[in-house]
Design a protein around this motif. Structure first.
Motif, PDB file in Angstrom:
ATOM      1  N   THR A  76     -30.955  32.242  15.735  1.00 47.79           N
ATOM      2  CA  THR A  76     -31.866  31.320  16.402  1.00 47.79           C
ATOM      3  C   THR A  76     -32.793  32.156  17.262  1.00 47.79           C
ATOM      4  N   THR A  77     -34.092  32.070  16.987  1.00 49.94           N
ATOM      5  CA  THR A  77     -35.060  32.889  17.713  1.00 49.94           C
ATOM      6  C   THR A  77     -36.353  32.096  17.868  1.00 49.94           C
ATOM      7  N   ILE A  78     -37.450  32.784  18.124  1.00 47.01           N
ATOM      8  CA  ILE A  78     -38.756  32.141  18.202  1.00 47.01           C
ATOM      9  C   ILE A  78     -39.708  32.829  17.233  1.00 47.01           C
ATOM     10  N   TYR A  79     -40.780  32.150  16.911  1.00 53.81           N
ATOM     11  CA  TYR A  79     -41.843  32.737  16.099  1.00 53.81           C
ATOM     12  C   TYR A  79     -42.426  33.922  16.875  1.00 53.81           C
ATOM     13  N   PRO A  80     -42.490  35.115  16.278  1.00 52.92           N
ATOM     14  CA  PRO A  80     -42.993  36.281  17.032  1.00 52.92           C
ATOM     15  C   PRO A  80     -44.470  36.134  17.386  1.00 52.92           C
ATOM     16  N   GLY A  81     -44.856  36.745  18.479  1.00 49.92           N
ATOM     17  CA  GLY A  81     -46.266  36.841  18.820  1.00 49.92           C
ATOM     18  C   GLY A  81     -46.913  38.027  18.116  1.00 49.92           C
ATOM     19  N   TRP A  82     -48.035  38.483  18.667  1.00 51.87           N
ATOM     20  CA  TRP A  82     -48.741  39.616  18.064  1.00 51.87           C
ATOM     21  C   TRP A  82     -49.092  40.618  19.160  1.00 51.87           C
ATOM     22  N   TYR A  83     -49.351  41.834  18.738  1.00 54.57           N
ATOM     23  CA  TYR A  83     -49.852  42.864  19.639  1.00 54.57           C
ATOM     24  C   TYR A  83     -50.818  43.744  18.868  1.00 54.57           C
ATOM     25  N   GLN A  84     -51.611  44.493  19.588  1.00 52.31           N
ATOM     26  CA  GLN A  84     -52.713  45.246  18.999  1.00 52.31           C
ATOM     27  C   GLN A  84     -52.225  46.195  17.912  1.00 52.31           C
ATOM     28  N   GLY A  85     -52.874  46.124  16.761  1.00 58.00           N
ATOM     29  CA  GLY A  85     -52.609  47.070  15.685  1.00 58.00           C
ATOM     30  C   GLY A  85     -51.623  46.617  14.642  1.00 58.00           C
ATOM     31  N   ARG A  86     -50.941  45.473  14.834  1.00 58.91           N
ATOM     32  CA  ARG A  86     -49.943  45.008  13.876  1.00 58.91           C
ATOM     33  C   ARG A  86     -50.118  43.530  13.562  1.00 58.91           C
ATOM     34  N   THR A  87     -49.763  43.174  12.312  1.00 55.12           N
ATOM     35  CA  THR A  87     -49.660  41.773  11.958  1.00 55.12           C
ATOM     36  C   THR A  87     -48.319  41.240  12.452  1.00 55.12           C
ATOM     37  N   VAL A  88     -48.077  39.961  12.289  1.00 58.87           N
ATOM     38  CA  VAL A  88     -46.866  39.319  12.805  1.00 58.87           C
ATOM     39  C   VAL A  88     -45.662  39.733  11.958  1.00 58.87           C
ATOM     40  N   HIS A  89     -44.556  40.109  12.616  1.00 60.73           N
ATOM     41  CA  HIS A  89     -43.401  40.611  11.857  1.00 60.73           C
ATOM     42  C   HIS A  89     -42.125  40.553  12.686  1.00 60.73           C
ATOM     43  N   ILE A  90     -41.003  40.619  11.979  1.00 60.83           N
ATOM     44  CA  ILE A  90     -39.665  40.775  12.559  1.00 60.83           C
ATOM     45  C   ILE A  90     -39.032  42.002  11.933  1.00 60.83           C
ATOM     46  N   HIS A  91     -38.435  42.864  12.747  1.00 60.44           N
ATOM     47  CA  HIS A  91     -37.697  44.017  12.254  1.00 60.44           C
ATOM     48  C   HIS A  91     -36.248  43.628  11.966  1.00 60.44           C
ATOM     49  N   PHE A  92     -35.638  44.279  10.955  1.00 62.08           N
ATOM     50  CA  PHE A  92     -34.209  44.082  10.734  1.00 62.08           C
ATOM     51  C   PHE A  92     -33.575  45.344  10.169  1.00 62.08           C
ATOM     52  N   LYS A  93     -32.271  45.473  10.433  1.00 68.56           N
ATOM     53  CA  LYS A  93     -31.441  46.549   9.876  1.00 68.56           C
ATOM     54  C   LYS A  93     -30.184  45.933   9.272  1.00 68.56           C
ATOM     55  N   VAL A  94     -29.685  46.578   8.226  1.00 67.80           N
ATOM     56  CA  VAL A  94     -28.388  46.233   7.661  1.00 67.80           C
ATOM     57  C   VAL A  94     -27.518  47.480   7.700  1.00 67.80           C
ATOM     58  N   HIS A  95     -26.320  47.363   8.288  1.00 66.38           N
ATOM     59  CA  HIS A  95     -25.357  48.461   8.362  1.00 66.38           C
ATOM     60  C   HIS A  95     -24.155  48.104   7.498  1.00 66.38           C
ATOM     61  N   THR A  96     -23.798  48.975   6.565  1.00 66.77           N
ATOM     62  CA  THR A  96     -22.614  48.742   5.754  1.00 66.77           C
ATOM     63  C   THR A  96     -22.085  50.086   5.271  1.00 66.77           C
ATOM     64  N   THR A  97     -21.304  50.088   4.191  1.00 64.65           N
ATOM     65  CA  THR A  97     -20.730  51.309   3.644  1.00 64.65           C
ATOM     66  C   THR A  97     -21.203  51.489   2.212  1.00 64.65           C
ATOM     67  N   GLY A  98     -21.662  52.694   1.870  1.00 71.02           N
ATOM     68  CA  GLY A  98     -22.145  52.977   0.530  1.00 71.02           C
ATOM     69  C   GLY A  98     -21.018  53.140  -0.466  1.00 71.02           C
ATOM     70  N   ALA A  99     -21.375  53.283  -1.735  1.00 75.98           N
ATOM     71  CA  ALA A  99     -20.387  53.430  -2.802  1.00 75.98           C
ATOM     72  C   ALA A  99     -19.546  54.686  -2.632  1.00 75.98           C
ATOM     73  N   ASN A 100     -20.072  55.685  -1.929  1.00 74.48           N
ATOM     74  CA  ASN A 100     -19.327  56.931  -1.711  1.00 74.48           C
ATOM     75  C   ASN A 100     -18.467  56.886  -0.447  1.00 74.48           C
ATOM     76  N   GLY A 101     -18.405  55.713   0.191  1.00 72.51           N
ATOM     77  CA  GLY A 101     -17.583  55.571   1.381  1.00 72.51           C
ATOM     78  C   GLY A 101     -18.267  55.992   2.659  1.00 72.51           C
ATOM     79  N   GLN A 102     -19.493  56.477   2.564  1.00 73.01           N
ATOM     80  CA  GLN A 102     -20.235  56.910   3.747  1.00 73.01           C
ATOM     81  C   GLN A 102     -21.054  55.755   4.328  1.00 73.01           C
ATOM     82  N   ALA A 103     -21.394  55.897   5.615  1.00 69.16           N
ATOM     83  CA  ALA A 103     -22.204  54.881   6.275  1.00 69.16           C
ATOM     84  C   ALA A 103     -23.557  54.731   5.590  1.00 69.16           C
ATOM     85  N   TYR A 104     -24.004  53.509   5.460  1.00 67.62           N
ATOM     86  CA  TYR A 104     -25.253  53.167   4.769  1.00 67.62           C
ATOM     87  C   TYR A 104     -26.056  52.261   5.690  1.00 67.62           C
TER      88      TYR A 104
END
Length: 294
Positions: free
Chosen positions: A183-211
């Motif tokens: 639950t969040t809000i619609y992002p605003g804007w700032y100079q030099g960028r269009t409207v966006h949300i950043h995201f990361k996904v953390h999990t484990t790769g097929a080799n057992g290492q952090a991904y």
């Protein structure tokens, strides 16, 4: 640009994905390595780390899936591309802060209790693992989001005037269906960028290492114009970038668009993230951002 680094390498476009699908049953492209840049540092935010968070990053791999008969499926339009085309990676930007805050509602600042004003947004992210036969939900993955407020300001940075604040940041762990909800809000804007949300996904790769996978989500310009005509957004004035003029959006942003559904006085949106965990090579894109552990 004021808040984000340059795009990281060349990303697969939908048109190129279609061409690859027509040429082979299983097409693969890997992004180029990014350049290192300096970034601001977040201040004063710390808590117990969830077990999967880490500073490594997995370069995005664009993969198309063959059908059960072993013959490549060749969609005739962008909308018909299979869900098992991997989501393109984009730059983390310099305003990442590892606040390690487990919560679904990210609107408030925990130090003050102040809730950020803005058009409500219910965001669902579904994470799937790509295999040779399709996509399967990926439970137990950690998904972080962060974005600016209605006035274009990020929390956690002294130069933003928000040191020790953590509004519009948080993470959730995917359920049995590979889903998280924010639950969040619609992002605003700032100079030099269009409207966006950043995201990361953390999990484990097929080799057992952090991904770790990092990207951004985008909004339809016409809807953004409507939102920005309303308070508190309209106090900032007219934005200087659209999707078409944003350099980071142009490298894969068309594959990262949110489809919004009106809900009450706000919107709901969902996005499917496809990850190919079979290639667990280490990338360096996230080390461009501020707040990363060495």
């Amino acid at each position: 640009m004021d808040h984000d680094d340059r795009p990281i390498g060349r990303l697969l476009s939908r048109r190129e994905a279609l061409a690859l699908l027509g040429a082979a049953g299983l097409g693969v492209l890997v992004g180029c390595a990014p350049k290192s840049t300096e970034a601001p540092q977040p201040t004063g935010l710390a808590s117990a780390a969830p077990p999967s968070l880490n500073p490594e990053v997995q370069t995005a791999v664009a993969t198309a899936t063959a059908n059960p008969a072993g013959t490549a499926t060749t969609p005739t339009s962008i909308a018909e591309l299979p869900n098992c085309v991997a989501t393109p990676e984009q730059t983390v930007g310099p305003y990442y802060a590892d606040v390690q805050l487990n919560r679904s509602d990210v609107r408030s600042d925990t130090s003050t209790g102040v809730v950020k004003e803005g058009v409500p947004l219910q965001l669902t992210i579904r994470v799937s693992q790509i295999s040779g036969t399709g996509c399967a939900p990926l439970p137990g993955a950690i998904v972080e989001i962060w974005h600016c407020d209605a006035q274009g300001v990020y929390s956690a940075f002294a130069q933003e005037g928000t040191a020790n604040q953590n509004f519009l940041r948080g993470y959730q762990t995917t359920d049995a269906n590979g889903q998280v909800q924010f639950t969040t809000i619609y992002p605003g804007w700032y100079q030099g960028r269009t409207v966006h949300i950043h995201f990361k996904v953390h999990t484990t790769g097929a080799n057992g290492q952090a991904y770790e996978f990092t990207s951004q989500l985008y909004f339809d310009d016409a809807i953004s114009d409507q939102v920005f005509s309303r308070p508190p957004y309209n106090a900032k004035g007219r934005r200087d970038q659209t999707n078409a003029t944003d350099g980071i959006y142009r490298d894969g942003g068309e594959q990262l668009m949110l489809t919004l559904t009106p809900v009450g006085d706000g919107y709901a949106a969902s996005f499917h993230v496809g990850l190919d965990l079979s290639d667990s090579g280490v990338g360096a894109a996230d080390r461009m951002g501020g707040g990363l552990r060495p």
